[in-house]
Design an enzyme around this catalytic site. Structure first.
Site, PDB file in Angstrom:
ATOM      1  N   GLU A  19      -1.613  -6.877 -14.031  1.00  0.00           N
ATOM      2  CA  GLU A  19      -1.694  -6.116 -12.985  1.00  0.00           C
ATOM      3  C   GLU A  19      -1.853  -4.769 -13.318  1.00  0.00           C
ATOM      4  OE1 GLU A  19      -0.035  -4.727  -8.697  1.00  0.00           O
ATOM      5  OE2 GLU A  19       1.345  -5.794  -9.888  1.00  0.00           O
ATOM      6  N   ASP A  44       1.237   0.557 -15.474  1.00  0.00           N
ATOM      7  CA  ASP A  44       1.323   1.694 -14.673  1.00  0.00           C
ATOM      8  C   ASP A  44       1.969   2.839 -15.659  1.00  0.00           C
ATOM      9  OD1 ASP A  44       0.979   2.204 -11.380  1.00  0.00           O
ATOM     10  OD2 ASP A  44       1.925   3.910 -12.472  1.00  0.00           O
ATOM     11  N   ASP A  93      -6.054   4.507  -7.493  1.00  0.00           N
ATOM     12  CA  ASP A  93      -6.408   5.742  -6.805  1.00  0.00           C
ATOM     13  C   ASP A  93      -7.929   5.719  -6.923  1.00  0.00           C
ATOM     14  OD1 ASP A  93      -3.903   6.608  -6.934  1.00  0.00           O
ATOM     15  OD2 ASP A  93      -4.134   7.203  -8.840  1.00  0.00           O
ATOM     16  N   ASP A 129      -7.985  -0.606  -0.215  1.00  0.00           N
ATOM     17  CA  ASP A 129      -8.164  -0.073   1.081  1.00  0.00           C
ATOM     18  C   ASP A 129      -9.444   0.706   1.196  1.00  0.00           C
ATOM     19  OD1 ASP A 129      -6.748   1.723  -0.415  1.00  0.00           O
ATOM     20  OD2 ASP A 129      -7.146   3.133   1.173  1.00  0.00           O
ATOM     21  N   THR A 169       1.422  -5.132  -1.457  1.00  0.00           N
ATOM     22  CA  THR A 169       1.954  -4.153  -2.190  1.00  0.00           C
ATOM     23  C   THR A 169       2.580  -2.936  -1.313  1.00  0.00           C
ATOM     24  OG1 THR A 169      -0.080  -2.784  -2.333  1.00  0.00           O
ATOM     25  CG2 THR A 169       0.108  -4.513  -4.261  1.00  0.00           C
ATOM     26  N   TYR A 171       1.807   0.151  -1.055  1.00  0.00           N
ATOM     27  CA  TYR A 171       0.563   0.901  -0.603  1.00  0.00           C
ATOM     28  C   TYR A 171      -0.204   0.133   0.494  1.00  0.00           C
ATOM     29  CZ  TYR A 171       0.943   5.280  -3.031  1.00  0.00           C
ATOM     30  OH  TYR A 171       1.528   6.400  -3.424  1.00  0.00           O
ATOM     31  N   GLU A 172      -0.364  -1.224   0.227  1.00  0.00           N
ATOM     32  CA  GLU A 172      -1.202  -2.064   1.179  1.00  0.00           C
ATOM     33  C   GLU A 172      -0.167  -2.140   2.535  1.00  0.00           C
ATOM     34  OE1 GLU A 172      -2.235  -6.053   0.225  1.00  0.00           O
ATOM     35  OE2 GLU A 172      -3.207  -6.440   2.188  1.00  0.00           O
TER      36      GLU A 172
HETATM   37  C1  LIG Z   1      -2.277   4.097  -4.949  1.00  0.00           C
HETATM   38  S1  LIG Z   1      -0.954   3.646  -6.209  1.00  0.00           S
HETATM   39  C2  LIG Z   1      -1.010   1.747  -5.996  1.00  0.00           C
HETATM   40  C3  LIG Z   1       0.191   1.451  -6.463  1.00  0.00           C
HETATM   41  C4  LIG Z   1       0.405  -0.210  -6.311  1.00  0.00           C
HETATM   42  N1  LIG Z   1      -0.509  -0.945  -6.854  1.00  0.00           N
HETATM   43  C5  LIG Z   1       0.518  -0.400  -4.749  1.00  0.00           C
HETATM   44  O1  LIG Z   1      -0.481  -0.837  -4.241  1.00  0.00           O
HETATM   45  O2  LIG Z   1       1.333  -0.012  -4.068  1.00  0.00           O
HETATM   46  C6  LIG Z   1      -2.001   3.731  -7.663  1.00  0.00           C
HETATM   47  C7  LIG Z   1      -1.099   3.476  -9.030  1.00  0.00           C
HETATM   48  O3  LIG Z   1      -2.097   3.737 -10.055  1.00  0.00           O
HETATM   49  C8  LIG Z   1      -1.297   4.424 -11.395  1.00  0.00           C
HETATM   50  N2  LIG Z   1      -2.230   5.160 -12.082  1.00  0.00           N
HETATM   51  C9  LIG Z   1      -3.508   5.782 -11.747  1.00  0.00           C
HETATM   52  N3  LIG Z   1      -4.074   6.145 -12.796  1.00  0.00           N
HETATM   53  C10 LIG Z   1      -3.654   5.514 -13.840  1.00  0.00           C
HETATM   54  C11 LIG Z   1      -3.912   5.541 -15.180  1.00  0.00           C
HETATM   55  N4  LIG Z   1      -4.921   6.157 -15.636  1.00  0.00           N
HETATM   56  N5  LIG Z   1      -3.035   4.739 -16.234  1.00  0.00           N
HETATM   57  C12 LIG Z   1      -2.065   4.004 -15.333  1.00  0.00           C
HETATM   58  N6  LIG Z   1      -1.658   4.166 -14.229  1.00  0.00           N
HETATM   59  C13 LIG Z   1      -2.261   4.747 -13.191  1.00  0.00           C
HETATM   60  C14 LIG Z   1      -0.389   5.290 -10.469  1.00  0.00           C
HETATM   61  O4  LIG Z   1       0.727   5.789 -11.265  1.00  0.00           O
HETATM   62  C15 LIG Z   1       0.026   4.900  -9.089  1.00  0.00           C
HETATM   63  O5  LIG Z   1       1.195   4.029  -9.435  1.00  0.00           O
END
Ligand SMILES: C[S@@+](CC[C@H](N)C(=O)[O-])C[C@H]1O[C@@H](n2cnc3c(N)ncnc32)[C@H](O)[C@@H]1O
Length: 190
Positions: A19, A44, A93, A129, A169, A171-172
């Site tokens: 994941e 992550d 993101d 989303d 998740t 965020y979802e």
């Molecule tokens: C919007 S959050 C979503 C987290 C989780 N999947 C959720 O839905 O709740 C995006 C995640 O991507 C991680 N992330 C963004 N760019 C990354 C990268 N280049 N390498 C590792 N993690 C990254 C951020 O640290 C963050 O936890």
């Protein structure tokens, strides 16, 4: 661990599923409980988020769950050829600015990295989303002539909704509270 996650870390020869952008790891935790005969690794860069999933894994004694704190840009250093069965990318993101296209986790440069360790026919799943990232990914899959398996911009109204896709998740849950539609695409390289 490159090339030997199953044997050296999980002490079995079961399939390994990743994941990416796992945040607090709800998807990895949910999948690991649902599929005890597979291994799951949440990836992550934020240690405090991963900590949540890791804590749950230890408290609940989930043996087929691990987390890896790295930049996904460096992922080829951590997994060997044909080591991974399937990839989930959960609410990454969206990086909507054109200038940040290369940061999107479904940018062709990232897909090429995933290809180095995904088994033939291994599927990549994206839940988001963000309608822009979804459309971008659909276009990328078409442009690169990859194989579509499933795609919908209304996951929970679609024929694909099932107990795996129902895992939510952090965020979802926030997006659903705001009545946001959830997009889903599943594709593979061959
Ligand atoms: C919007 S959050 C979503 C987290 C989780 N999947 C959720 O839905 O709740 C995006 C995640 O991507 C991680 N992330 C963004 N760019 C990354 C990268 N280049 N390498 C590792 N993690 C990254 C951020 O640290 C963050 O936890």
């Amino acid at each position: 661990m490159k090339g030997k996650w199953a044997e050296a870390h999980f002490k079995n020869s079961n399939p390994v599923v990743l994941e990416l952008a796992c945040g607090k790891g709800e998807y990895s935790v949910g999948l690991a409980k649902m599929f005890p005969a597979k291994n799951f690794i949440g990836v992550d860069l934020k240690g405090n988020r991963i900590w949540r999933g890791a804590r749950t894994g230890m408290d609940e004694g989930i043996p087929n769950l691990a987390f890896l704190r790295i930049q996904i840009e460096d992922i080829v250093d951590y997994f060997g050829e044909n080591e991974i069965d399937e990839i989930w990318i959960t609410f990454p993101d969206p990086q909507p600015q054109e200038s940040r296209e290369k940061k999107r986790l479904t940018y062709p440069g990232f897909l090429n990295k995933y290809k180095t360790f995904l088994k033939p026919g291994g599927r990549i799943n994206l839940k988001t989303d963000n309608d822009g990232l979804y459309q971008y990914t659909v276009e990328t899959v078409k442009e690169l002539n990859l194989v579509f398996h499933k795609n919908t911009d209304q996951l929970y109204q679609s024929e694909f909704a099932d107990q795996v896709l129902a895992i939510k998740t952090h965020y979802e849950r926030i997006y659903l509270k705001h009545d946001k539609n959830i997009n889903y695409i599943q594709f593979s390289f061959d």
